[in-house]
Design a protein around this motif. Structure first.
Motif, mmCIF file in Angstrom:
data_model
loop_
_atom_site.group_PDB
_atom_site.id
_atom_site.type_symbol
_atom_site.label_atom_id
_atom_site.label_comp_id
_atom_site.label_asym_id
_atom_site.label_seq_id
_atom_site.Cartn_x
_atom_site.Cartn_y
_atom_site.Cartn_z
ATOM 1 N N ALA A 89 40.786 -8.815 52.861
ATOM 2 C CA ALA A 89 40.431 -8.225 54.155
ATOM 3 C C ALA A 89 39.904 -9.264 55.134
ATOM 4 O O ALA A 89 39.947 -9.060 56.352
ATOM 5 C CB ALA A 89 39.391 -7.122 53.950
ATOM 6 N N GLU A 90 39.412 -10.388 54.629
ATOM 7 C CA GLU A 90 38.833 -11.403 55.504
ATOM 8 C C GLU A 90 39.879 -12.216 56.260
ATOM 9 O O GLU A 90 39.543 -12.953 57.190
ATOM 10 C CB GLU A 90 37.943 -12.340 54.683
ATOM 11 C CG GLU A 90 36.712 -11.667 54.114
ATOM 12 C CD GLU A 90 35.905 -12.590 53.229
ATOM 13 O OE1 GLU A 90 35.311 -13.549 53.766
ATOM 14 O OE2 GLU A 90 35.888 -12.375 52.001
ATOM 15 N N SER A 91 41.151 -12.111 55.867
ATOM 16 C CA SER A 91 42.198 -12.913 56.512
ATOM 17 C C SER A 91 42.405 -12.544 57.977
ATOM 18 O O SER A 91 42.983 -13.326 58.740
ATOM 19 C CB SER A 91 43.516 -12.760 55.756
ATOM 20 O OG SER A 91 43.972 -11.417 55.814
ATOM 21 N N THR A 92 41.929 -11.377 58.375
ATOM 22 C CA THR A 92 42.110 -10.938 59.764
ATOM 23 C C THR A 92 40.823 -11.080 60.580
ATOM 24 O O THR A 92 40.782 -10.630 61.725
ATOM 25 C CB THR A 92 42.572 -9.468 59.799
ATOM 26 O OG1 THR A 92 41.609 -8.648 59.129
ATOM 27 C CG2 THR A 92 43.930 -9.314 59.117
ATOM 28 N N THR A 93 39.815 -11.698 60.013
ATOM 29 C CA THR A 93 38.541 -11.808 60.717
ATOM 30 C C THR A 93 38.505 -13.015 61.644
ATOM 31 O O THR A 93 39.213 -14.000 61.426
ATOM 32 C CB THR A 93 37.380 -11.942 59.710
ATOM 33 O OG1 THR A 93 37.563 -13.154 58.948
ATOM 34 C CG2 THR A 93 37.345 -10.748 58.756
ATOM 35 N N PRO A 94 37.681 -12.969 62.681
ATOM 36 C CA PRO A 94 37.510 -14.140 63.555
ATOM 37 C C PRO A 94 36.989 -15.354 62.787
ATOM 38 O O PRO A 94 37.338 -16.490 63.108
ATOM 39 C CB PRO A 94 36.479 -13.652 64.589
ATOM 40 C CG PRO A 94 36.578 -12.166 64.574
ATOM 41 C CD PRO A 94 36.920 -11.799 63.165
ATOM 42 N N GLU A 95 36.168 -15.098 61.766
ATOM 43 C CA GLU A 95 35.628 -16.203 60.974
ATOM 44 C C GLU A 95 36.739 -16.962 60.251
ATOM 45 O O GLU A 95 36.690 -18.195 60.139
ATOM 46 C CB GLU A 95 34.614 -15.681 59.952
ATOM 47 C CG GLU A 95 33.315 -15.178 60.542
ATOM 48 C CD GLU A 95 33.367 -13.714 60.951
ATOM 49 O OE1 GLU A 95 32.312 -13.162 61.321
ATOM 50 O OE2 GLU A 95 34.461 -13.113 60.901
ATOM 51 N N PHE A 96 37.758 -16.227 59.757
ATOM 52 C CA PHE A 96 38.867 -16.897 59.073
ATOM 53 C C PHE A 96 39.690 -17.704 60.063
ATOM 54 O O PHE A 96 40.125 -18.826 59.758
ATOM 55 C CB PHE A 96 39.753 -15.872 58.356
ATOM 56 C CG PHE A 96 40.866 -16.503 57.550
ATOM 57 C CD1 PHE A 96 40.578 -17.228 56.398
ATOM 58 C CD2 PHE A 96 42.184 -16.383 57.947
ATOM 59 C CE1 PHE A 96 41.596 -17.805 55.654
ATOM 60 C CE2 PHE A 96 43.214 -16.965 57.209
ATOM 61 C CZ PHE A 96 42.921 -17.670 56.057
ATOM 62 N N ALA A 97 39.911 -17.167 61.250
ATOM 63 C CA ALA A 97 40.648 -17.902 62.281
ATOM 64 C C ALA A 97 39.921 -19.203 62.638
ATOM 65 O O ALA A 97 40.548 -20.257 62.810
ATOM 66 C CB ALA A 97 40.825 -17.027 63.515
ATOM 67 N N THR A 98 38.607 -19.117 62.709
ATOM 68 C CA THR A 98 37.807 -20.317 62.982
ATOM 69 C C THR A 98 37.915 -21.312 61.840
ATOM 70 O O THR A 98 38.039 -22.526 62.048
ATOM 71 C CB THR A 98 36.334 -19.936 63.202
ATOM 72 O OG1 THR A 98 36.241 -19.050 64.324
ATOM 73 C CG2 THR A 98 35.480 -21.167 63.460
ATOM 74 N N TYR A 99 37.894 -20.810 60.615
ATOM 75 C CA TYR A 99 38.017 -21.660 59.425
ATOM 76 C C TYR A 99 39.344 -22.422 59.420
ATOM 77 O O TYR A 99 39.380 -23.638 59.189
ATOM 78 C CB TYR A 99 37.891 -20.799 58.168
ATOM 79 C CG TYR A 99 38.373 -21.455 56.892
ATOM 80 C CD1 TYR A 99 37.599 -22.419 56.245
ATOM 81 C CD2 TYR A 99 39.606 -21.117 56.345
ATOM 82 C CE1 TYR A 99 38.040 -23.027 55.072
ATOM 83 C CE2 TYR A 99 40.058 -21.715 55.180
ATOM 84 C CZ TYR A 99 39.283 -22.673 54.553
ATOM 85 O OH TYR A 99 39.735 -23.270 53.397
ATOM 86 N N VAL A 100 40.440 -21.723 59.689
ATOM 87 C CA VAL A 100 41.758 -22.353 59.684
ATOM 88 C C VAL A 100 41.873 -23.408 60.782
ATOM 89 O O VAL A 100 42.485 -24.463 60.593
ATOM 90 C CB VAL A 100 42.868 -21.296 59.821
ATOM 91 C CG1 VAL A 100 44.233 -21.947 60.022
ATOM 92 C CG2 VAL A 100 42.889 -20.392 58.589
ATOM 93 N N LYS A 101 41.277 -23.124 61.908
ATOM 94 C CA LYS A 101 41.293 -24.098 63.002
ATOM 95 C C LYS A 101 40.505 -25.346 62.633
ATOM 96 O O LYS A 101 40.914 -26.471 62.956
ATOM 97 C CB LYS A 101 40.715 -23.459 64.271
ATOM 98 C CG LYS A 101 40.802 -24.350 65.503
ATOM 99 C CD LYS A 101 40.289 -23.625 66.740
ATOM 100 C CE LYS A 101 40.384 -24.512 67.987
ATOM 101 N NZ LYS A 101 39.890 -23.794 69.198
ATOM 102 N N GLU A 102 39.401 -25.145 61.946
ATOM 103 C CA GLU A 102 38.549 -26.272 61.556
ATOM 104 C C GLU A 102 39.119 -27.034 60.365
ATOM 105 O O GLU A 102 38.984 -28.252 60.274
ATOM 106 C CB GLU A 102 37.148 -25.766 61.213
ATOM 107 C CG GLU A 102 36.138 -26.875 60.966
ATOM 108 C CD GLU A 102 34.723 -26.351 60.808
ATOM 109 O OE1 GLU A 102 33.814 -27.162 60.575
ATOM 110 O OE2 GLU A 102 34.530 -25.118 60.914
ATOM 111 N N TYR A 103 39.815 -26.295 59.466
ATOM 112 C CA TYR A 103 40.379 -26.906 58.264
ATOM 113 C C TYR A 103 41.868 -26.560 58.178
ATOM 114 O O TYR A 103 42.265 -25.639 57.454
ATOM 115 C CB TYR A 103 39.659 -26.411 57.012
ATOM 116 C CG TYR A 103 38.177 -26.659 57.018
ATOM 117 C CD1 TYR A 103 37.662 -27.932 56.767
ATOM 118 C CD2 TYR A 103 37.276 -25.623 57.284
ATOM 119 C CE1 TYR A 103 36.295 -28.165 56.776
ATOM 120 C CE2 TYR A 103 35.906 -25.861 57.288
ATOM 121 C CZ TYR A 103 35.427 -27.129 57.038
ATOM 122 O OH TYR A 103 34.075 -27.360 57.041
ATOM 123 N N PRO A 104 42.725 -27.285 58.905
ATOM 124 C CA PRO A 104 44.169 -27.004 58.870
ATOM 125 C C PRO A 104 44.698 -27.049 57.435
ATOM 126 O O PRO A 104 44.335 -27.932 56.650
ATOM 127 C CB PRO A 104 44.752 -28.146 59.707
ATOM 128 C CG PRO A 104 43.646 -28.554 60.625
ATOM 129 C CD PRO A 104 42.385 -28.397 59.813
#
Length: 428
Positions: A353-368
C-alpha cells in the motif's frame, strides 16, 4: 545477513525448550488500558536510534499508559544474538528485538518467543500486504515469531560510466548469466585494477546468500526436509557459474570482507555488483552514476533472494506486556508509521500500500532504482530456511564458496564437504 558468533549459538542452544508452550497465546486476557512498560531493542545506529526514540514517544502520546523503553540493545546489530542468548539465560531480555532473518530458526527454538500466528491473521493487521518471502522468514517452527522489520532483495547494480567507456549496452531485465559473464570479462582491465564484478569470500552469510538465487534458478533447493540439498547438481552448476568468472576469467574481485567491494564500486573500480537497496544510500553519497536491473536468470527465471530482518516478540509470562508489545509493533509496521521509519531511513517500504504514498515518491526521487528493488520483491519467491542450525550451515557453505572461488577446491567437493559438516547441526 551478518551473523552473531558461535558462542551465541551455544548459549541459545542451551536455552532450547523454554517455557513458552506451543500454541499458547501470551496475550490472552490483555487489558489495553493497563499501565505497562515494554522494552524495545532496536538494533540501530545512532541516527536511526533517534528516529526510534521519536516514534516511541509518539506512540506513548497516543497510548499514555504504555511506555516504550528504547535502546540499541547491543554495540552493533551483529552483537544482538549474543546479547539475547545471554538474556535468555539470565532472564533479562526485551519484549521486542530487531533480529536478522537468518536468526529466526535459533530464536524460534529458544522457547522464549510469542506465537503470533493468530494475531497477524486478523484482517486489521494486513499480513498479506507484506511480501511473501518476508512472511515466511518470520515463521519458525510452524509459528509466526515476529513481524518483518525490513524487506530487501538482491538485484544487479551497474556502473554506467564503466559500461560507456567499454562501449557496452547496459544490462537488461532479460539478461542471462552468460550475458553477465561476457560483460564482466569486457569490463575487466588489469592495467587499471578494474573488475567486471565482485564477490565476498569472507565466509559470512553475505557469501552464502548470494549463491541461493542461482541455486533456485537452476531448480535446486537448500534443504530437503532437514537434510542439506544444496550440494545437488543444481548447486554445483550454480557455484560453477561463479567459479568460471573468479578463476577462469579473473573478472571477479574477491573481497575478504563484506565491505570493500561496494567501496570499490563506488570509486569506479567495479562494473557490476549483486547487491541490495541499502547500497543506494552509499551510491547517493558517492554521487555515482548507476543503474539497476533484476538478477541475471536461467531459462528466463530471475528469482532473487530476500534478506528480511524481523521484530521478534518475546514472552515474559505477562499478558499485558505481551499485548502491549503486539499493539506497538502493529502500529510501527502500519503503512502510515512505516513511512516514517523505513522510508525515512532509506529502506524499502514494508507494505504494498505504501507504493502510492508521497513518501515513496520522495524515496524514489532521492534513491533512483528504489522502485526497481521494490518491484523485484515479486521475484523473491522463496525464503531462506528458518530452522535451528541454519547459522552453522551457512558458515559451512560460505567457507565452501570461498574455497572454490579462490581456486582451492572444486565445486562438487566443497559443497559435499559443507553438506556433511552441516548434517548434525540440522537435526532437531
Amino acid at each position: 545477513m551478518i551473523t552473531g558468533g558461535a558462542a551465541a549459538l551455544l548459549l541459545l542452544t542451551a536455552c532450547m525448550g523454554g517455557t513458552t508452550e506451543p500454541g499458547k497465546d501470551a496475550a490472552a486476557g490483555y487489558d489495553p488500558k493497563a499501565t505497562v512498560e515494554i522494552t524495545w531493542w532496536t538494533g540501530q545506529s545512532e541516527e536511526a536510534e533517534k528516529v526510534a526514540e521519536t516514534l516511541a514517544a509518539e506512540y506513548h502520546t497516543a497510548h499514555p499508559n504504555v511506555t516504550v523503553k528504547t535502546s540499541s540493545g547491543a554495540p552493533t546489530t551483529d552483537d544482538l544474538l549474543t546479547k539475547l542468548s545471554a538474556g535468555f539465560t539470565g532472564g533479562n531480555y526485551p519484549d521486542v528485538s530487531y533480529a536478522y532473518g537468518s536468526w529466526a530458526g535459533e530464536l524460534g527454538g529458544s522457547g522464549k518467543t510469542q506465537d503470533l500466528t493468530t494475531f497477524v491473521q486478523d484482517p486489521s493487521f494486513g499480513w498479506p500486504e507484506i511480501p511473501e518471502a518476508a512472511r515466511q522468514t518470520a515463521t519458525a517452527g510452524g509459528k509466526v515469531i515476529g513481524v518483518p522489520a525490513l524487506v530487501d532483495n538482491l538485484a544487479l547494480i551497474y556502473n554506467k560510466p564503466l559500461f560507456d567507456k567499454a562501449g557496452l549496452a547496459y544490462p537488461t531485465d532479460e539478461w542471462s548469466w552468460e550475458d553477465f559473464r561476457a560483460a564482466a570479462r569486457k569490463l575487466t582491465d588489469p592495467g587499471t585494477n578494474t573488475y567486471g564484478t565482485a564477490y565476498s569470500v569472507s565466509g559470512s552469510e553475505d557469501t552464502t546468500w548470494h549463491l541461493w538465487p542461482l541455486l533456485w534458478q537452476n531448480g535446486g533447493k537448500i534443504l530437503d526436509g532437514n537434510k542439506p540439498a544444496f550440494n545437488s547438481e543444481a548447486g554445483v552448476t550454480a557455484l560453477e557459474t561463479l567459479r568460471r568468472m573468479a578463476v577462469d576469467d579473473k573478472s571477479m574481485y574477491l573481497d575478504q570482507t563484506d565491505e570493500r567491494y561496494w567501496r570499490l564500486f563506488n570509486s569506479g573500480r567495479i562494473g557490476m555488483m549483486l547487491s541490495g537497496p541499502w547500497s543506494l544510500i552509499e551510491l547517493k553519497e558517492a554521487k555515482r552514476s548507476y543503474g539497476v536491473a533484476v538478477l541475471p536468470g536461467v531459462g528466463g527465471d530471475h528469482q532473487t533472494v530476500s534478506g528480511p530482518d524481523l521484530w521478534v516478540l518475546f514472552d515474559h509470562e505477562d499478558v499485558n506486556r505481551a499485548g502491549a508489545a503486539r499493539d506497538f509493533i502493529k502500529w510501527l509496521t502500519s503503512s502510515q508509521i512505516d513511512a516514517k521509519w523505513n522510508l525515512a531511513l532509506g529502506n524499502l517500504p514494508l507494505r504494498t500500500a505504501e507504493s502510492t504514498t508521497p513518501e515513496f515518491a520522495t524515496y524514489v526521487k532521492e534513491y533512483p532504482g528504489g522502485d526497481k528493488f521494490f518491484a523485484n520483491l515479486a521475484n523473491a519467491k522463496q525464503a531462506r530456511p528458518t530452522v535451528p542450525g541454519y547459522e552453522e550451515m551457512s558458515r559451512n557453505v560460505g567457507d565452501a564458496i570461498a574455497a572454490v572461488l579462490q581456486g582451492k577446491s572444486s565445486s562438487k567437493e566443497a559443497l559435499d564437504a559443507a553438506a556433511e559438516k552441516s548434517k548434525n547441526a540440522l537435526v532437531n
